[in-house]
Design a protein around this motif. Structure first.
Motif, mmCIF file in Angstrom:
data_model
loop_
_atom_site.group_PDB
_atom_site.id
_atom_site.type_symbol
_atom_site.label_atom_id
_atom_site.label_comp_id
_atom_site.label_asym_id
_atom_site.label_seq_id
_atom_site.Cartn_x
_atom_site.Cartn_y
_atom_site.Cartn_z
ATOM 1 N N MET A 1 0.826 -1.178 0.000
ATOM 2 C CA MET A 1 0.000 0.000 0.000
ATOM 3 C C MET A 1 0.877 1.251 0.000
ATOM 4 S SD MET A 1 -3.069 0.853 2.555
ATOM 5 C CE MET A 1 -3.114 2.444 3.285
ATOM 6 N N LYS A 2 0.489 2.229 -0.786
ATOM 7 C CA LYS A 2 1.226 3.486 -0.884
ATOM 8 C C LYS A 2 0.855 4.366 0.298
ATOM 9 C CE LYS A 2 0.723 3.013 -5.777
ATOM 10 N NZ LYS A 2 -0.236 3.285 -6.818
ATOM 11 N N LYS A 3 1.741 4.450 1.283
ATOM 12 C CA LYS A 3 1.456 5.242 2.468
ATOM 13 C C LYS A 3 2.321 6.484 2.576
ATOM 14 C CE LYS A 3 1.868 1.508 5.248
ATOM 15 N NZ LYS A 3 1.940 0.785 6.516
ATOM 16 N N THR B 1 10.530 1.150 -4.277
ATOM 17 C CA THR B 1 9.880 2.360 -4.767
ATOM 18 C C THR B 1 8.665 1.909 -5.565
ATOM 19 O OG1 THR B 1 11.973 3.566 -4.850
ATOM 20 C CG2 THR B 1 10.156 4.445 -6.171
ATOM 21 N N LEU B 2 7.468 2.206 -5.068
ATOM 22 C CA LEU B 2 6.242 1.700 -5.685
ATOM 23 C C LEU B 2 5.888 2.442 -6.965
ATOM 24 C CD1 LEU B 2 4.107 1.250 -2.445
ATOM 25 C CD2 LEU B 2 5.483 -0.465 -3.648
ATOM 26 N N THR B 3 5.939 3.765 -6.926
ATOM 27 C CA THR B 3 5.700 4.574 -8.122
ATOM 28 C C THR B 3 6.724 5.691 -8.153
ATOM 29 O OG1 THR B 3 4.122 6.034 -7.004
ATOM 30 C CG2 THR B 3 3.211 4.117 -8.156
ATOM 31 N N TRP B 4 7.019 6.159 -9.352
ATOM 32 C CA TRP B 4 8.011 7.232 -9.535
ATOM 33 C C TRP B 4 7.617 8.041 -10.759
ATOM 34 C CZ3 TRP B 4 11.486 9.383 -12.861
ATOM 35 C CH2 TRP B 4 12.530 10.129 -12.309
ATOM 36 N N GLY C 1 9.937 18.505 -11.277
ATOM 37 C CA GLY C 1 9.665 17.800 -10.044
ATOM 38 C C GLY C 1 9.752 16.300 -10.182
ATOM 39 N N ILE C 2 9.829 15.667 -9.027
ATOM 40 C CA ILE C 2 9.806 14.208 -8.917
ATOM 41 C C ILE C 2 8.850 13.871 -7.780
ATOM 42 C CG2 ILE C 2 11.142 12.128 -8.368
ATOM 43 C CD1 ILE C 2 13.628 13.629 -9.438
ATOM 44 N N PHE C 3 7.982 12.889 -8.018
ATOM 45 C CA PHE C 3 7.069 12.399 -6.989
ATOM 46 C C PHE C 3 7.174 10.884 -6.979
ATOM 47 C CE2 PHE C 3 2.885 10.594 -5.912
ATOM 48 C CZ PHE C 3 2.830 11.004 -4.597
ATOM 49 N N ASP C 4 7.365 10.314 -5.802
ATOM 50 C CA ASP C 4 7.441 8.865 -5.694
ATOM 51 C C ASP C 4 6.768 8.393 -4.424
ATOM 52 O OD1 ASP C 4 9.619 10.104 -4.373
ATOM 53 O OD2 ASP C 4 11.081 9.159 -5.641
ATOM 54 N N THR C 5 6.419 7.100 -4.402
ATOM 55 C CA THR C 5 5.680 6.539 -3.275
ATOM 56 C C THR C 5 6.349 5.278 -2.750
ATOM 57 O OG1 THR C 5 4.215 5.227 -4.685
ATOM 58 C CG2 THR C 5 3.486 7.454 -4.119
ATOM 59 N N ASN D 1 2.872 12.220 3.652
ATOM 60 C CA ASN D 1 2.049 11.066 3.987
ATOM 61 C C ASN D 1 0.878 11.057 3.015
ATOM 62 O OD1 ASN D 1 3.521 10.235 6.324
ATOM 63 N ND2 ASN D 1 2.654 11.972 7.382
ATOM 64 N N ILE D 2 0.621 9.918 2.411
ATOM 65 C CA ILE D 2 -0.460 9.795 1.439
ATOM 66 C C ILE D 2 -1.752 9.492 2.192
ATOM 67 C CG2 ILE D 2 -1.304 8.459 -0.517
ATOM 68 C CD1 ILE D 2 1.690 8.144 -1.288
ATOM 69 N N LEU D 3 -2.760 10.310 1.964
ATOM 70 C CA LEU D 3 -4.038 10.141 2.648
ATOM 71 C C LEU D 3 -4.980 9.227 1.893
ATOM 72 C CD1 LEU D 3 -4.585 13.829 3.773
ATOM 73 C CD2 LEU D 3 -3.544 11.939 5.054
ATOM 74 N N SER D 4 -4.928 9.285 0.568
ATOM 75 C CA SER D 4 -5.748 8.389 -0.251
ATOM 76 C C SER D 4 -5.120 8.294 -1.624
ATOM 77 C CB SER D 4 -7.188 8.907 -0.359
ATOM 78 O OG SER D 4 -7.219 10.166 -0.983
ATOM 79 N N ASN D 5 -5.463 7.235 -2.349
ATOM 80 C CA ASN D 5 -4.955 7.056 -3.712
ATOM 81 C C ASN D 5 -5.872 6.113 -4.466
ATOM 82 O OD1 ASN D 5 -3.646 4.204 -3.751
ATOM 83 N ND2 ASN D 5 -2.833 5.116 -1.888
ATOM 84 N N LYS D 6 -5.698 6.086 -5.747
ATOM 85 C CA LYS D 6 -6.488 5.206 -6.602
ATOM 86 C C LYS D 6 -5.566 4.349 -7.421
ATOM 87 C CE LYS D 6 -9.584 5.278 -10.486
ATOM 88 N NZ LYS D 6 -10.247 6.072 -11.477
#
Length: 97
Positions: free
Chosen positions: A1-3, A37-40, A51-55, A92-97
């Motif tokens: 889970m991406k948290k 690294t789940l997503t990048w 920018g860079i965003f990763d989970t 901190n990720i609050l929600s995702n799809k």
């Protein structure tokens, strides 16, 4: 889970915009080697801001990424390519799809 995540913004020096764009686009190959690294994502905000965003699932995974090859390469090239230090935020990720 991406948290957990990281959100980094990079401001290119004048004349270095294409180099910064190519650098972060190419960094995806290093990210693909990081199994924790789940997503990048790399992205462009405007002409000189990128920018860079990763989970991640765990803090250990996020810390490993922060101490990994992408971060090291970025810091090695920061003075040459960037007009200011990278702005890196732990989120901190609050929600995702």
């Amino acid at each position: 889970m991406k948290k957990l995540g990281l959100l980094a913004t990079l401001k290119a020096k004048s004349g270095k915009e294409n180099e910064v764009e190519e650098f972060i686009k190419g960094a995806v190959e290093l990210a693909r080697k990081e199994d924790k690294t789940l997503t990048w994502y790399s992205f462009k905000i405007d002409a000189d801001t990128f920018g860079i965003f990763d989970t991640f699932e765990t803090e250990a995974a996020r810390d490993a990424h922060l101490n990994g090859e992408i971060a090291n390469a970025l810091m090695e090239n920061a003075e040459r390519l960037l007009s200011e230090s990278p702005d890196i935020k732990k989120i901190n990720i609050l929600s995702n799809k």
